[in-house]
Design a protein around this motif. Sequence first.
Motif, PDB file in Angstrom:
ATOM      1  N   THR A 129      -2.899   6.740  11.118  1.00 62.47           N
ATOM      2  CA  THR A 129      -2.234   6.726   9.997  1.00 62.47           C
ATOM      3  C   THR A 129      -0.792   7.288  10.013  1.00 62.47           C
ATOM      4  N   LYS A 156       2.134   7.960   7.522  1.00 63.85           N
ATOM      5  CA  LYS A 156       2.355   8.146   6.017  1.00 63.85           C
ATOM      6  C   LYS A 156       3.757   8.849   5.849  1.00 63.85           C
ATOM      7  N   THR A 212       2.354   8.239  -2.164  1.00 63.76           N
ATOM      8  CA  THR A 212       2.526   8.100  -0.865  1.00 63.76           C
ATOM      9  C   THR A 212       2.153   6.819  -0.098  1.00 63.76           C
ATOM     10  N   ALA A 225       1.265   4.677   3.052  1.00 70.34           N
ATOM     11  CA  ALA A 225       0.678   4.808   4.568  1.00 70.34           C
ATOM     12  C   ALA A 225       0.370   3.420   5.183  1.00 70.34           C
ATOM     13  N   ILE A 276      -7.687   7.352   4.608  1.00 71.54           N
ATOM     14  CA  ILE A 276      -6.824   7.625   3.481  1.00 71.54           C
ATOM     15  C   ILE A 276      -7.329   8.135   2.372  1.00 71.54           C
TER      16      ILE A 276
END
Lengths: 203, 123, 240
Positions: free
Chosen positions: A66, A68, A78, A80, A148
């Motif tokens: 990930t 972000k 956020t 991502a 996430i």
Amino acid sequence: MCVTCLKDEDLDAIKELVNIGVGRAAAMLNEITCSHIILHVPILQVIRIDELDSIGGLPRNEGAATVKIDFRGFFTGTTALIFPPESAAALVMAITGETDGQPELDAIRTETLMEVGNIFINGVMGSIGNVLGQQITYLPPVYVEDTIANIARSARFDPDERVLLANTHFYVEDINVEGIIVMILEIGSLDILLGRIAAVRGG
Amino acid sequence: MMKRVLIIDDSSFQRKIISSILAAEGYEIICAENGVEGLKNVADLHPDMIVLDLLMPGMNGTEVMEQIHRQGFQIPIIVLTADIQESTKQRCIEMGAARFINKPVKKDELRTAVREVLEVKCA
Amino acid sequence: MDLLPVGICIIDEGLKVRYWNTCLEEWTGMPTADMLGQDLTEHFPGLKKSGVIERIRQVLQGGAPAVFSSQIHICLIPSYFPDGTMRVQRTTLIPLNTGSEGHFNAMFVCEDVSALTEQVKSVRAMRNQTLHELEERRKAELALIAAHEDLRTYLAENTSRLRNSLNNAADDLKMIRQEMEAGDRDGVGTKLRDVIVTIESIEKRLSELNEAARERQREIRRAPPYFIPEPRDDGSTNRR
């Protein structure tokens, strides 16, 4: 404006902004990979942070790669880009043309993923920023291997807080790579965005 | 006679923006929020031109173009899309799109494109 | 910023250099005095590539920081080591508020990742070599297991044949003894010759077995070192 009053046309407008940003980023990734990128229509939902665990279409694997970028201030959230592990490795190998050895994600390869993530996130945030017409304060991009849901939990979001989740997939043709873009927006920030969209729409 | 433009886009946000730009130019506007509805409008209302989105749930823009050609309609199509990849543009041009315009829509670019495409059609 | 061990350059929205640190002076050989006020993209035309300039402009418009990885770009501001090799760099582009609303500069932060890249490459090479050796080891192990199985079958067949031959020889000798005890010595000579033939065949088969055992020993010596049996305290061997 409030979350309960969120209209379909509001979600539709945000969806279109995400679409435009992803499309711009896809054009850059197309140049880098020399492969066509298949885009899909984003899905937008307003959910609680703790519901992220049960939302379909998001990788539950903690090894998901990930990238972000957090943004703070008047507009907080956020964004991502998540790659399932096998997609992350395949994408890096395709970009660098490496064919030998095993596609392990080492320091140099994760840096490449970070750039791809950065391109997509900046595409989406650029599109949103154009509508907001006000400076967003960004933190530097970060690479993590986590879900996430965990990323959102480790950020400053309250588990009970309701957030906007924009979830879109893209596939890199030929190399069968999947990427998922997720934008989590604090509700206060969502209100600001909706206000700006209404102004653009003339509503 | 007022030219009739069909806008096929799943986004009401985009339909509203495109409609307002073209209506101000004096065109008659018809809107469809998906490919199926768009094709029905093509058959029933015989528009002079189509402004078509590509990324739509269900039937996407390229499938709509295929259907329009298969059904024998000779209507110029302006593709207006967020998918701005060169490969996408090439595919659309090969499929007969008259113009390929990137979103977000720019008023002047769209106005000029629609005017030019309709002029070519009438010539 | 002059003392930082990273290359730092700040450009304004016209792409003109506003700051050029000592590190970049050293890396590129271009003095700060010469660079200030210059269009950076004129000095480094690679920056004009569509995928790069567009992202630089996004940052100059106050967009999110941009990362340019060493694998995709090698570097944005090229510089070379004394031996002529290119310095591999990771570049981060950060928007800087100029204080004037809506106007931004962009700061290039160039990190030298040449050493890291080399280290990662050698770790990758070592890893690939280890994986290759493991694969070879696996193949060799399978081949040894197959050879061991062949030998076991061969030994089982031959010991069975030897047992039969020995039983035949023993039976013949018993019969000879009985006949001699009964005073019948007519056929003894023939029977003894048969026994001798049987014993010779046994001896031949034993020689073959001995040779097979030696061959296996040679195979083990030819095998990679991890398969050579280590002597145990009790004198037997144990595979490493």
